[in-house]
Motif scaffolding. Structure first.
Motif, PDB file in Angstrom:
ATOM      1  N   THR A 306       0.850  -1.198   0.000  1.00  0.00           N
ATOM      2  CA  THR A 306       0.000   0.000   0.000  1.00  0.00           C
ATOM      3  C   THR A 306       0.880   1.241   0.000  1.00  0.00           C
ATOM      4  O   THR A 306       1.902   1.281   0.680  1.00  0.00           O
ATOM      5  N   PHE A 307       0.487   2.235  -0.782  1.00  0.00           N
ATOM      6  CA  PHE A 307       1.224   3.501  -0.740  1.00  0.00           C
ATOM      7  C   PHE A 307       0.270   4.672  -0.947  1.00  0.00           C
ATOM      8  O   PHE A 307      -0.853   4.500  -1.426  1.00  0.00           O
ATOM      9  N   THR A 308       0.718   5.864  -0.544  1.00  0.00           N
ATOM     10  CA  THR A 308      -0.119   7.054  -0.716  1.00  0.00           C
ATOM     11  C   THR A 308       0.513   8.007  -1.732  1.00  0.00           C
ATOM     12  O   THR A 308       1.743   8.064  -1.876  1.00  0.00           O
ATOM     13  N   VAL A 309      -0.351   8.739  -2.423  1.00  0.00           N
ATOM     14  CA  VAL A 309       0.088   9.770  -3.381  1.00  0.00           C
ATOM     15  C   VAL A 309      -0.842  10.971  -3.215  1.00  0.00           C
ATOM     16  O   VAL A 309      -1.889  10.859  -2.569  1.00  0.00           O
ATOM     17  N   GLY A 310      -0.472  12.091  -3.771  1.00  0.00           N
ATOM     18  CA  GLY A 310      -1.365  13.249  -3.765  1.00  0.00           C
ATOM     19  C   GLY A 310      -2.589  12.925  -4.616  1.00  0.00           C
ATOM     20  O   GLY A 310      -2.495  12.214  -5.609  1.00  0.00           O
ATOM     21  N   LYS A 311      -3.750  13.442  -4.203  1.00  0.00           N
ATOM     22  CA  LYS A 311      -4.995  13.170  -4.927  1.00  0.00           C
ATOM     23  C   LYS A 311      -4.873  13.494  -6.421  1.00  0.00           C
ATOM     24  O   LYS A 311      -5.344  12.755  -7.267  1.00  0.00           O
ATOM     25  N   ASP A 312      -4.218  14.618  -6.716  1.00  0.00           N
ATOM     26  CA  ASP A 312      -4.100  15.045  -8.110  1.00  0.00           C
ATOM     27  C   ASP A 312      -3.310  14.042  -8.938  1.00  0.00           C
ATOM     28  O   ASP A 312      -3.454  13.989 -10.163  1.00  0.00           O
ATOM     29  N   ASP A 313      -2.440  13.284  -8.283  1.00  0.00           N
ATOM     30  CA  ASP A 313      -1.593  12.333  -9.015  1.00  0.00           C
ATOM     31  C   ASP A 313      -2.237  10.956  -9.159  1.00  0.00           C
ATOM     32  O   ASP A 313      -1.677  10.074  -9.804  1.00  0.00           O
ATOM     33  N   LEU A 314      -3.397  10.783  -8.523  1.00  0.00           N
ATOM     34  CA  LEU A 314      -4.000   9.442  -8.525  1.00  0.00           C
ATOM     35  C   LEU A 314      -4.296   8.915  -9.933  1.00  0.00           C
ATOM     36  O   LEU A 314      -3.990   7.753 -10.215  1.00  0.00           O
ATOM     37  N   PRO A 315      -4.839   9.738 -10.844  1.00  0.00           N
ATOM     38  CA  PRO A 315      -5.092   9.205 -12.188  1.00  0.00           C
ATOM     39  C   PRO A 315      -3.816   8.670 -12.849  1.00  0.00           C
ATOM     40  O   PRO A 315      -3.834   7.593 -13.459  1.00  0.00           O
ATOM     41  N   LYS A 316      -2.708   9.390 -12.669  1.00  0.00           N
ATOM     42  CA  LYS A 316      -1.432   8.934 -13.244  1.00  0.00           C
ATOM     43  C   LYS A 316      -0.997   7.627 -12.591  1.00  0.00           C
ATOM     44  O   LYS A 316      -0.562   6.693 -13.275  1.00  0.00           O
ATOM     45  N   ALA A 317      -1.073   7.561 -11.253  1.00  0.00           N
ATOM     46  CA  ALA A 317      -0.645   6.364 -10.518  1.00  0.00           C
ATOM     47  C   ALA A 317      -1.502   5.171 -10.933  1.00  0.00           C
ATOM     48  O   ALA A 317      -0.998   4.065 -11.163  1.00  0.00           O
ATOM     49  N   ARG A 318      -2.811   5.412 -11.072  1.00  0.00           N
ATOM     50  CA  ARG A 318      -3.721   4.324 -11.438  1.00  0.00           C
ATOM     51  C   ARG A 318      -3.346   3.738 -12.803  1.00  0.00           C
ATOM     52  O   ARG A 318      -3.307   2.523 -12.978  1.00  0.00           O
ATOM     53  N   LYS A 319      -3.019   4.629 -13.723  1.00  0.00           N
ATOM     54  CA  LYS A 319      -2.659   4.187 -15.071  1.00  0.00           C
ATOM     55  C   LYS A 319      -1.422   3.278 -15.036  1.00  0.00           C
ATOM     56  O   LYS A 319      -1.388   2.235 -15.689  1.00  0.00           O
ATOM     57  N   VAL A 320      -0.433   3.680 -14.239  1.00  0.00           N
ATOM     58  CA  VAL A 320       0.801   2.899 -14.133  1.00  0.00           C
ATOM     59  C   VAL A 320       0.511   1.529 -13.528  1.00  0.00           C
ATOM     60  O   VAL A 320       0.942   0.497 -14.046  1.00  0.00           O
ATOM     61  N   ILE A 321      -0.262   1.519 -12.438  1.00  0.00           N
ATOM     62  CA  ILE A 321      -0.508   0.259 -11.726  1.00  0.00           C
ATOM     63  C   ILE A 321      -1.398  -0.675 -12.552  1.00  0.00           C
ATOM     64  O   ILE A 321      -1.215  -1.887 -12.554  1.00  0.00           O
ATOM     65  N   GLU A 322      -2.322  -0.089 -13.274  1.00  0.00           N
ATOM     66  CA  GLU A 322      -3.189  -0.888 -14.152  1.00  0.00           C
ATOM     67  C   GLU A 322      -2.340  -1.749 -15.077  1.00  0.00           C
ATOM     68  O   GLU A 322      -2.583  -2.935 -15.245  1.00  0.00           O
ATOM     69  N   ALA A 323      -1.326  -1.101 -15.652  1.00  0.00           N
ATOM     70  CA  ALA A 323      -0.480  -1.799 -16.604  1.00  0.00           C
ATOM     71  C   ALA A 323       0.461  -2.772 -15.902  1.00  0.00           C
ATOM     72  O   ALA A 323       0.834  -3.805 -16.468  1.00  0.00           O
ATOM     73  N   LEU A 324       0.836  -2.472 -14.659  1.00  0.00           N
ATOM     74  CA  LEU A 324       1.924  -3.190 -14.003  1.00  0.00           C
ATOM     75  C   LEU A 324       1.461  -4.347 -13.114  1.00  0.00           C
ATOM     76  O   LEU A 324       2.181  -5.344 -12.956  1.00  0.00           O
ATOM     77  N   ALA A 325       0.267  -4.225 -12.504  1.00  0.00           N
ATOM     78  CA  ALA A 325      -0.172  -5.202 -11.498  1.00  0.00           C
ATOM     79  C   ALA A 325      -0.085  -6.632 -12.036  1.00  0.00           C
ATOM     80  O   ALA A 325       0.504  -7.510 -11.411  1.00  0.00           O
ATOM     81  N   LYS A 326      -0.668  -6.858 -13.202  1.00  0.00           N
ATOM     82  CA  LYS A 326      -0.656  -8.207 -13.809  1.00  0.00           C
ATOM     83  C   LYS A 326       0.769  -8.650 -14.076  1.00  0.00           C
ATOM     84  O   LYS A 326       1.172  -9.761 -13.775  1.00  0.00           O
ATOM     85  N   GLU A 327       1.535  -7.715 -14.655  1.00  0.00           N
ATOM     86  CA  GLU A 327       2.923  -8.012 -15.042  1.00  0.00           C
ATOM     87  C   GLU A 327       3.757  -8.558 -13.887  1.00  0.00           C
ATOM     88  O   GLU A 327       4.570  -9.452 -14.077  1.00  0.00           O
ATOM     89  N   VAL A 328       3.564  -7.960 -12.670  1.00  0.00           N
ATOM     90  CA  VAL A 328       4.366  -8.434 -11.536  1.00  0.00           C
ATOM     91  C   VAL A 328       3.684  -9.606 -10.817  1.00  0.00           C
ATOM     92  O   VAL A 328       4.186 -10.086  -9.806  1.00  0.00           O
ATOM     93  N   GLY A 329       2.553 -10.060 -11.325  1.00  0.00           N
ATOM     94  CA  GLY A 329       1.896 -11.236 -10.761  1.00  0.00           C
ATOM     95  C   GLY A 329       0.973 -10.958  -9.589  1.00  0.00           C
ATOM     96  O   GLY A 329       0.634 -11.864  -8.834  1.00  0.00           O
ATOM     97  N   ALA A 330       0.531  -9.680  -9.425  1.00  0.00           N
ATOM     98  CA  ALA A 330      -0.405  -9.358  -8.339  1.00  0.00           C
ATOM     99  C   ALA A 330      -1.811  -9.793  -8.749  1.00  0.00           C
ATOM    100  O   ALA A 330      -2.095  -9.923  -9.943  1.00  0.00           O
ATOM    101  N   THR A 331      -2.698 -10.009  -7.752  1.00  0.00           N
ATOM    102  CA  THR A 331      -4.047 -10.443  -8.120  1.00  0.00           C
ATOM    103  C   THR A 331      -4.964  -9.270  -8.429  1.00  0.00           C
ATOM    104  O   THR A 331      -5.995  -9.432  -9.061  1.00  0.00           O
ATOM    105  N   GLY A 332      -4.592  -8.084  -7.959  1.00  0.00           N
ATOM    106  CA  GLY A 332      -5.444  -6.931  -8.260  1.00  0.00           C
ATOM    107  C   GLY A 332      -4.941  -5.687  -7.554  1.00  0.00           C
ATOM    108  O   GLY A 332      -3.873  -5.698  -6.944  1.00  0.00           O
ATOM    109  N   PHE A 333      -5.734  -4.604  -7.656  1.00  0.00           N
ATOM    110  CA  PHE A 333      -5.343  -3.385  -6.942  1.00  0.00           C
ATOM    111  C   PHE A 333      -6.590  -2.551  -6.666  1.00  0.00           C
ATOM    112  O   PHE A 333      -7.628  -2.738  -7.300  1.00  0.00           O
ATOM    113  N   ALA A 334      -6.471  -1.644  -5.703  1.00  0.00           N
ATOM    114  CA  ALA A 334      -7.593  -0.771  -5.357  1.00  0.00           C
ATOM    115  C   ALA A 334      -7.074   0.629  -5.075  1.00  0.00           C
ATOM    116  O   ALA A 334      -5.988   0.798  -4.521  1.00  0.00           O
TER     117      ALA A 334
END
Ligand code: ADP
Ligand code: ASP
Ligand code: MG
Length: 403
Positions: A306-334
Protein backbone atom coordinates in the motif's frame (compact mmCIF):
# COMPACT_ATOMS: atom_id res chain seq x y z
CA UNK A 1 13.22 54.27 7.90
CA UNK A 2 12.74 50.56 7.22
CA UNK A 3 12.41 48.59 4.01
CA UNK A 4 9.31 46.42 4.35
CA UNK A 5 7.85 43.61 2.23
CA UNK A 6 4.15 42.94 2.82
CA UNK A 7 2.23 40.13 1.17
CA UNK A 8 -1.56 40.13 1.01
CA UNK A 9 -3.35 36.85 0.18
CA UNK A 10 -6.48 36.23 -1.87
CA UNK A 11 -9.09 36.92 0.81
CA UNK A 12 -7.29 40.10 1.87
CA UNK A 13 -7.74 41.51 -1.66
CA UNK A 14 -11.02 39.64 -2.32
CA UNK A 15 -13.15 42.67 -3.24
CA UNK A 16 -12.75 46.42 -3.92
CA UNK A 17 -13.37 47.25 -0.25
CA UNK A 18 -10.66 44.87 0.90
CA UNK A 19 -8.24 46.25 -1.68
CA UNK A 20 -8.88 49.74 -0.30
CA UNK A 21 -8.31 48.34 3.20
CA UNK A 22 -4.93 47.00 2.05
CA UNK A 23 -4.11 50.36 0.46
CA UNK A 24 -4.97 52.17 3.70
CA UNK A 25 -2.67 49.87 5.67
CA UNK A 26 0.16 50.36 3.18
CA UNK A 27 -0.39 54.11 3.32
CA UNK A 28 0.01 54.03 7.10
CA UNK A 29 3.38 52.29 6.87
CA UNK A 30 4.45 54.67 4.11
CA UNK A 31 3.50 57.71 6.19
CA UNK A 32 5.65 56.42 9.02
CA UNK A 33 8.53 56.94 6.60
CA UNK A 34 9.08 53.36 5.47
CA UNK A 35 9.74 52.07 1.98
CA UNK A 36 7.13 49.45 1.13
CA UNK A 37 7.10 46.63 -1.42
CA UNK A 38 3.68 44.99 -1.62
CA UNK A 39 3.12 41.50 -3.03
CA UNK A 40 -0.46 40.56 -3.83
CA UNK A 41 -2.26 37.35 -4.76
CA UNK A 42 -5.15 37.03 -7.15
CA UNK A 43 -8.52 37.97 -5.62
CA UNK A 44 -9.92 34.94 -3.78
CA UNK A 45 -11.49 32.37 -6.10
CA UNK A 46 -9.95 33.88 -9.24
CA UNK A 47 -7.18 31.30 -9.69
CA UNK A 48 -9.61 28.41 -9.14
CA UNK A 49 -12.02 30.03 -11.60
CA UNK A 50 -9.32 30.34 -14.25
CA UNK A 51 -8.32 26.68 -13.82
CA UNK A 52 -11.96 25.68 -14.24
CA UNK A 53 -12.26 27.81 -17.39
CA UNK A 54 -9.16 26.20 -18.87
CA UNK A 55 -10.53 22.71 -18.28
CA UNK A 56 -13.73 23.69 -20.03
CA UNK A 57 -11.83 24.31 -23.25
CA UNK A 58 -9.33 21.44 -22.87
CA UNK A 59 -9.29 18.44 -20.53
CA UNK A 60 -5.51 18.60 -20.07
CA UNK A 61 -4.45 22.18 -20.85
CA UNK A 62 -0.89 22.92 -21.94
CA UNK A 63 1.30 24.03 -19.01
CA UNK A 64 2.75 27.08 -20.77
CA UNK A 65 -0.68 28.41 -21.67
CA UNK A 66 -1.89 27.61 -18.16
CA UNK A 67 0.77 29.94 -16.75
CA UNK A 68 -0.12 32.63 -19.27
CA UNK A 69 -3.70 32.36 -18.04
CA UNK A 70 -3.12 32.10 -14.27
CA UNK A 71 -0.70 35.03 -14.20
CA UNK A 72 -3.58 37.31 -15.20
CA UNK A 73 -5.16 36.82 -11.77
CA UNK A 74 -2.33 38.56 -9.95
CA UNK A 75 -1.93 41.12 -12.75
CA UNK A 76 -5.47 42.29 -12.08
CA UNK A 77 -4.80 42.78 -8.38
CA UNK A 78 -1.55 44.73 -8.73
CA UNK A 79 -3.21 47.30 -10.97
CA UNK A 80 -6.25 47.65 -8.70
CA UNK A 81 -4.04 48.01 -5.61
CA UNK A 82 -1.98 50.72 -7.33
CA UNK A 83 -5.17 52.56 -8.30
CA UNK A 84 -6.50 52.34 -4.73
CA UNK A 85 -3.25 53.86 -3.45
CA UNK A 86 -3.40 56.63 -6.07
CA UNK A 87 -6.90 57.38 -4.84
CA UNK A 88 -5.43 57.96 -1.38
CA UNK A 89 -2.73 60.24 -2.73
CA UNK A 90 0.08 57.67 -2.42
CA UNK A 91 2.59 57.26 -5.25
CA UNK A 92 2.56 53.63 -6.40
CA UNK A 93 3.63 51.57 -9.40
CA UNK A 94 2.64 47.98 -10.19
CA UNK A 95 5.03 45.42 -11.68
CA UNK A 96 4.49 41.91 -13.02
CA UNK A 97 6.86 39.23 -11.71
CA UNK A 98 9.01 39.52 -14.83
CA UNK A 99 9.13 43.33 -14.60
CA UNK A 100 10.20 43.00 -10.97
CA UNK A 101 13.20 40.93 -12.15
CA UNK A 102 12.05 37.51 -10.99
CA UNK A 103 13.73 34.92 -13.23
CA UNK A 104 12.68 31.28 -12.90
CA UNK A 105 13.51 27.95 -14.51
CA UNK A 106 11.24 26.86 -17.35
CA UNK A 107 9.13 24.30 -15.46
CA UNK A 108 5.67 25.70 -16.12
CA UNK A 109 3.08 25.64 -13.29
CA UNK A 110 5.72 24.81 -10.66
CA UNK A 111 8.73 26.91 -11.59
CA UNK A 112 11.61 27.51 -9.18
CA UNK A 113 13.09 30.98 -8.76
CA UNK A 114 16.57 31.03 -10.31
CA UNK A 115 17.51 34.62 -9.45
CA UNK A 116 16.06 38.06 -8.80
CA UNK A 117 17.44 41.32 -10.17
CA UNK A 118 15.57 43.96 -8.16
CA UNK A 119 17.12 46.97 -9.94
CA UNK A 120 13.78 48.37 -11.05
CA UNK A 121 12.23 47.90 -7.62
CA UNK A 122 15.08 49.87 -6.03
CA UNK A 123 14.79 52.67 -8.60
CA UNK A 124 11.04 53.00 -8.10
CA UNK A 125 11.38 52.96 -4.31
CA UNK A 126 14.02 55.66 -4.53
CA UNK A 127 11.60 57.83 -6.52
CA UNK A 128 9.18 57.59 -3.61
CA UNK A 129 6.84 54.90 -4.90
CA UNK A 130 5.19 52.01 -3.19
CA UNK A 131 6.08 49.10 -5.48
CA UNK A 132 3.37 46.50 -5.98
CA UNK A 133 4.57 43.17 -7.32
CA UNK A 134 2.40 40.37 -8.70
CA UNK A 135 2.82 37.27 -6.56
CA UNK A 136 3.08 33.69 -7.80
CA UNK A 137 4.76 34.53 -11.13
CA UNK A 138 8.05 35.13 -12.93
CA UNK A 139 9.50 34.51 -16.35
CA UNK A 140 12.15 32.10 -17.58
CA UNK A 141 15.36 33.15 -19.38
CA UNK A 142 13.51 33.17 -22.72
CA UNK A 143 10.78 35.45 -21.33
CA UNK A 144 8.00 32.88 -21.05
CA UNK A 145 5.68 33.64 -18.13
CA UNK A 146 5.87 31.00 -15.40
CA UNK A 147 4.05 30.39 -12.09
CA UNK A 148 5.44 29.10 -8.80
CA UNK A 149 2.86 26.50 -7.71
CA UNK A 150 -0.34 27.04 -5.71
CA UNK A 151 0.09 29.43 -2.82
CA UNK A 152 3.18 30.77 -4.59
CA UNK A 153 2.69 34.42 -3.63
CA UNK A 154 4.16 33.54 -0.24
CA UNK A 155 7.33 32.50 -2.07
CA UNK A 156 7.41 35.72 -4.10
CA UNK A 157 7.30 37.75 -0.87
CA UNK A 158 9.98 35.78 0.96
CA UNK A 159 12.29 35.65 -2.05
CA UNK A 160 11.89 39.40 -2.65
CA UNK A 161 12.56 40.12 1.03
CA UNK A 162 15.81 38.15 0.72
CA UNK A 163 16.76 39.78 -2.59
CA UNK A 164 16.24 43.40 -1.46
CA UNK A 165 17.49 42.66 2.08
CA UNK A 166 14.26 43.90 3.64
CA UNK A 167 14.23 44.82 7.33
CA UNK A 168 10.80 43.28 7.77
CA UNK A 169 8.72 40.69 5.91
CA UNK A 170 5.02 40.38 6.76
CA UNK A 171 2.60 37.80 5.37
CA UNK A 172 -0.93 39.18 5.77
CA UNK A 173 -3.75 36.66 5.61
CA UNK A 174 -7.31 35.99 6.85
CA UNK A 175 -6.37 34.57 10.27
CA UNK A 176 -4.35 36.17 13.06
CA UNK A 177 -1.28 33.98 12.59
CA UNK A 178 -0.15 30.37 12.69
CA UNK A 179 -2.31 28.35 15.08
CA UNK A 180 -1.84 25.03 16.87
CA UNK A 181 -4.31 23.65 14.28
CA UNK A 182 -6.46 25.09 11.50
CA UNK A 183 -8.68 27.51 13.46
CA UNK A 184 -11.53 26.82 11.04
CA UNK A 185 -11.51 23.16 12.11
CA UNK A 186 -10.46 23.38 15.76
CA UNK A 187 -12.33 26.10 17.64
CA UNK A 188 -9.94 25.72 20.61
CA UNK A 189 -6.83 26.29 18.46
CA UNK A 190 -4.37 28.80 19.91
CA UNK A 191 -2.29 31.36 18.04
CA UNK A 192 1.45 30.74 18.34
CA UNK A 193 3.74 33.64 19.23
CA UNK A 194 6.60 32.02 17.39
CA UNK A 195 7.45 28.86 15.51
CA UNK A 196 10.70 27.45 14.09
CA UNK A 197 11.30 27.13 10.35
CA UNK A 198 11.41 23.34 10.66
CA UNK A 199 8.08 23.11 12.45
CA UNK A 200 6.43 25.57 10.03
CA UNK A 201 7.87 23.61 7.12
CA UNK A 202 6.49 20.30 8.41
CA UNK A 203 3.06 21.79 9.18
CA UNK A 204 2.94 23.44 5.75
CA UNK A 205 3.92 20.29 3.87
CA UNK A 206 1.52 18.21 5.96
CA UNK A 207 -1.56 20.21 5.08
CA UNK A 208 -1.55 23.54 6.98
CA UNK A 209 -2.22 25.79 4.01
CA UNK A 210 -1.44 29.04 5.89
CA UNK A 211 2.07 29.10 4.29
CA UNK A 212 3.26 27.53 1.05
CA UNK A 213 5.87 24.95 2.07
CA UNK A 214 8.36 25.97 -0.61
CA UNK A 215 8.32 29.51 0.70
CA UNK A 216 9.23 28.30 4.19
CA UNK A 217 12.07 26.22 2.76
CA UNK A 218 13.35 29.34 1.03
CA UNK A 219 13.04 31.43 4.21
CA UNK A 220 15.02 28.84 6.16
CA UNK A 221 17.74 28.67 3.54
CA UNK A 222 18.17 32.44 3.33
CA UNK A 223 17.38 33.12 7.00
CA UNK A 224 14.42 35.38 6.24
CA UNK A 225 12.57 36.01 9.51
CA UNK A 226 8.93 36.74 8.75
CA UNK A 227 5.61 37.20 10.52
CA UNK A 228 2.18 35.82 9.63
CA UNK A 229 -0.63 38.14 10.64
CA UNK A 230 -4.13 39.34 9.83
CA UNK A 231 -4.91 42.03 7.26
CA UNK A 232 -8.16 42.76 9.11
CA UNK A 233 -6.75 43.89 12.48
CA UNK A 234 -3.54 45.02 14.22
CA UNK A 235 -3.02 41.97 16.44
CA UNK A 236 0.56 40.78 16.60
CA UNK A 237 0.99 37.68 14.45
CA UNK A 238 3.30 34.68 14.58
CA UNK A 239 7.06 35.06 14.08
CA UNK A 240 8.67 32.32 12.00
CA UNK A 241 12.40 32.05 12.65
CA UNK A 242 15.42 29.89 13.49
CA UNK A 243 14.75 27.62 16.48
CA UNK A 244 15.80 28.64 19.97
CA UNK A 245 16.56 26.47 23.01
CA UNK A 246 13.28 27.51 24.61
CA UNK A 247 11.27 26.09 21.69
CA UNK A 248 12.44 22.56 22.50
CA UNK A 249 10.45 22.60 25.76
CA UNK A 250 7.23 22.35 23.79
CA UNK A 251 6.71 18.75 22.65
CA UNK A 252 3.93 19.31 20.11
CA UNK A 253 3.70 22.67 18.34
CA UNK A 254 0.73 21.82 16.17
CA UNK A 255 -1.59 19.32 14.49
CA UNK A 256 -2.42 19.28 10.79
CA UNK A 257 -4.56 17.28 8.43
CA UNK A 258 -3.93 16.80 4.73
CA UNK A 259 -7.14 15.90 2.95
CA UNK A 260 -5.59 15.83 -0.49
CA UNK A 261 -4.24 12.32 -0.22
CA UNK A 262 -5.10 9.07 -1.98
CA UNK A 263 -4.18 5.46 -1.30
CA UNK A 264 -3.28 2.61 -3.67
CA UNK A 265 -3.18 -1.02 -2.53
CA UNK A 266 -1.77 -3.76 -4.76
CA UNK A 267 -2.99 -7.15 -3.53
CA UNK A 268 -1.13 -10.45 -3.38
CA UNK A 269 2.14 -9.28 -4.85
CA UNK A 270 4.72 -12.11 -5.12
CA UNK A 271 7.13 -11.55 -2.22
CA UNK A 272 10.48 -11.71 -3.96
CA UNK A 273 13.43 -9.38 -4.62
CA UNK A 274 12.99 -6.76 -7.33
CA UNK A 275 9.20 -6.44 -7.30
CA UNK A 276 9.02 -3.27 -5.19
CA UNK A 277 11.80 -1.75 -7.27
CA UNK A 278 9.83 -2.38 -10.45
CA UNK A 279 6.62 -0.91 -9.10
CA UNK A 280 8.13 2.25 -7.65
CA UNK A 281 10.46 2.81 -10.60
CA UNK A 282 7.42 2.85 -12.89
CA UNK A 283 5.62 5.27 -10.54
CA UNK A 284 8.66 7.54 -10.39
CA UNK A 285 8.99 7.50 -14.18
CA UNK A 286 5.45 8.88 -14.32
CA UNK A 287 6.61 11.80 -12.06
CA UNK A 288 4.30 10.76 -9.26
CA UNK A 289 5.51 11.50 -5.72
CA UNK A 290 4.96 8.61 -3.33
CA UNK A 291 4.64 9.45 0.34
CA UNK A 292 4.02 6.55 2.75
CA UNK A 293 4.64 2.91 1.83
CA UNK A 294 3.52 -0.13 3.82
CA UNK A 295 4.18 -3.76 2.94
CA UNK A 296 2.25 -6.37 4.92
CA UNK A 297 3.89 -9.42 6.46
CA UNK A 298 4.22 -12.06 3.79
CA UNK A 299 1.77 -14.98 3.83
CA UNK A 300 2.38 -17.99 1.53
CA UNK A 301 4.88 -16.03 -0.54
CA UNK A 302 2.54 -13.09 -1.25
CA UNK A 303 2.09 -9.67 0.32
CA UNK A 304 -0.15 -6.61 -0.02
CA UNK A 305 1.61 -3.37 -0.82
CA UNK A 306 0.00 0.00 0.00
CA UNK A 307 1.22 3.50 -0.74
CA UNK A 308 -0.12 7.05 -0.72
CA UNK A 309 0.09 9.77 -3.38
CA UNK A 310 -1.37 13.25 -3.76
CA UNK A 311 -4.99 13.17 -4.93
CA UNK A 312 -4.10 15.04 -8.11
CA UNK A 313 -1.59 12.33 -9.01
CA UNK A 314 -4.00 9.44 -8.52
CA UNK A 315 -5.09 9.20 -12.19
CA UNK A 316 -1.43 8.93 -13.24
CA UNK A 317 -0.64 6.36 -10.52
CA UNK A 318 -3.72 4.32 -11.44
CA UNK A 319 -2.66 4.19 -15.07
CA UNK A 320 0.80 2.90 -14.13
CA UNK A 321 -0.51 0.26 -11.73
CA UNK A 322 -3.19 -0.89 -14.15
CA UNK A 323 -0.48 -1.80 -16.60
CA UNK A 324 1.92 -3.19 -14.00
CA UNK A 325 -0.17 -5.20 -11.50
CA UNK A 326 -0.66 -8.21 -13.81
CA UNK A 327 2.92 -8.01 -15.04
CA UNK A 328 4.37 -8.43 -11.54
CA UNK A 329 1.90 -11.24 -10.76
CA UNK A 330 -0.40 -9.36 -8.34
CA UNK A 331 -4.05 -10.44 -8.12
CA UNK A 332 -5.44 -6.93 -8.26
CA UNK A 333 -5.34 -3.39 -6.94
CA UNK A 334 -7.59 -0.77 -5.36
CA UNK A 335 -7.46 3.03 -5.23
CA UNK A 336 -9.27 5.29 -2.79
CA UNK A 337 -9.45 9.02 -2.21
CA UNK A 338 -11.27 8.65 1.09
CA UNK A 339 -8.26 9.15 3.35
CA UNK A 340 -6.58 11.94 5.28
CA UNK A 341 -3.12 12.25 6.74
CA UNK A 342 -3.13 13.56 10.29
CA UNK A 343 0.20 14.73 11.73
CA UNK A 344 1.57 16.07 14.98
CA UNK A 345 4.67 18.26 14.70
CA UNK A 346 7.17 19.60 17.22
CA UNK A 347 10.95 19.88 17.61
CA UNK A 348 10.50 18.90 21.28
CA UNK A 349 9.73 15.37 20.04
CA UNK A 350 13.46 14.86 19.61
CA UNK A 351 13.90 14.76 23.37
CA UNK A 352 10.52 13.51 24.61
CA UNK A 353 9.08 9.98 24.58
CA UNK A 354 5.52 8.70 24.48
CA UNK A 355 4.20 10.97 21.76
CA UNK A 356 3.17 8.09 19.49
CA UNK A 357 1.40 6.32 22.35
CA UNK A 358 -0.58 9.46 23.22
CA UNK A 359 -1.53 10.02 19.60
CA UNK A 360 -2.74 6.42 19.16
CA UNK A 361 -4.66 6.59 22.43
CA UNK A 362 -6.46 9.76 21.37
CA UNK A 363 -7.57 8.08 18.14
CA UNK A 364 -8.50 4.84 19.91
CA UNK A 365 -10.72 6.74 22.33
CA UNK A 366 -12.60 8.10 19.29
CA UNK A 367 -12.71 4.60 17.75
CA UNK A 368 -10.81 5.88 14.72
CA UNK A 369 -8.81 3.22 12.92
CA UNK A 370 -5.20 3.89 11.92
CA UNK A 371 -4.42 2.60 8.44
CA UNK A 372 -0.76 3.58 8.08
CA UNK A 373 1.90 5.22 10.26
CA UNK A 374 5.09 7.09 9.49
CA UNK A 375 7.48 9.01 11.73
CA UNK A 376 10.44 11.33 11.45
CA UNK A 377 12.50 13.18 14.03
CA UNK A 378 9.95 15.96 14.56
CA UNK A 379 6.64 14.52 13.32
CA UNK A 380 4.33 11.52 13.44
CA UNK A 381 1.75 11.01 10.70
CA UNK A 382 -1.11 8.56 10.45
CA UNK A 383 -3.50 7.78 7.63
CA UNK A 384 -7.14 7.63 8.69
CA UNK A 385 -10.55 7.65 7.06
CA UNK A 386 -11.28 11.07 5.50
CA UNK A 387 -14.72 11.19 7.12
CA UNK A 388 -13.10 11.22 10.59
CA UNK A 389 -10.40 13.81 9.83
CA UNK A 390 -11.90 16.86 11.60
CA UNK A 391 -13.01 14.89 14.63
CA UNK A 392 -9.56 13.31 14.86
CA UNK A 393 -7.75 16.65 14.68
CA UNK A 394 -9.91 18.00 17.50
CA UNK A 395 -9.36 14.92 19.67
CA UNK A 396 -5.59 14.92 19.14
CA UNK A 397 -5.38 18.68 19.72
CA UNK A 398 -7.15 18.17 23.05
CA UNK A 399 -5.09 15.13 24.05
CA UNK A 400 -1.86 17.11 23.73
CA UNK A 401 -3.33 20.04 25.65
CA UNK A 402 -2.77 22.48 22.82
CA UNK A 403 -5.91 24.58 23.36
P1 ADP B 1 -3.97 33.51 1.76
O1 ADP B 1 -5.02 33.62 0.72
O2 ADP B 1 -3.84 34.73 2.61
O3 ADP B 1 -2.66 33.04 1.21
P2 ADP B 1 -4.59 30.84 2.67
O4 ADP B 1 -6.03 30.48 2.46
O5 ADP B 1 -3.60 30.31 1.70
O6 ADP B 1 -4.49 32.42 2.80
O7 ADP B 1 -4.14 30.40 4.15
C1 ADP B 1 -4.86 30.83 5.27
C2 ADP B 1 -5.76 29.70 5.76
O8 ADP B 1 -4.96 28.62 6.25
C3 ADP B 1 -6.60 30.07 6.96
O9 ADP B 1 -7.80 30.65 6.56
C4 ADP B 1 -6.79 28.75 7.70
O10 ADP B 1 -8.07 28.19 7.52
C5 ADP B 1 -5.77 27.82 7.06
N1 ADP B 1 -4.93 27.10 8.05
C6 ADP B 1 -4.66 25.77 8.03
N2 ADP B 1 -3.91 25.42 9.06
C7 ADP B 1 -3.64 26.55 9.78
C8 ADP B 1 -2.88 26.83 10.96
N3 ADP B 1 -2.23 25.87 11.61
N4 ADP B 1 -2.83 28.12 11.38
C9 ADP B 1 -3.48 29.10 10.72
N5 ADP B 1 -4.20 28.90 9.59
C10 ADP B 1 -4.30 27.63 9.11
N1 ASP C 1 -3.22 32.90 -6.73
C1 ASP C 1 -2.37 31.76 -6.50
C2 ASP C 1 -3.16 30.60 -5.88
O1 ASP C 1 -4.35 30.74 -5.66
C3 ASP C 1 -1.16 32.09 -5.67
C4 ASP C 1 -1.44 32.56 -4.27
O2 ASP C 1 -2.56 32.95 -3.96
O3 ASP C 1 -0.49 32.57 -3.46
O4 ASP C 1 -2.61 29.55 -5.67
MG1 MG D 1 -1.96 31.10 0.69
Amino acid sequence: MSLIVQKYGGTSVGNPGRIKNVAARVKRFREEGNQVVVVVSAMSGVTDGLIKLAREVHAAPDDREMDMLLATGEQTTIALTAMALHGMGVKAVSLTGAQAGIVTDGVHTKAKIANITPKRIHELLKEGNVVIVAGFQGADEAGHITTLGRGGSDLTAIALAAAIKADLCEIYTDVDGVYTADPRVVKAARKLEEISYDEMLELASLGAKVMQSRSVEFAKKFKVVFSVRSSMNDNPGTIVKEETRKMEDVVIRGVSADKNQAKVTITQVPDKPGVAARIFKAIADAHVNVDMIVQNVSASGHTDMTFTVGKDDLPKARKVIEALAKEVGATGFACTEGIAKLSVVGIGMRSHTGVAADLFEALAAEKINIQMISTSEIKISVIIDLAHADRAVNAVHKKFGLG
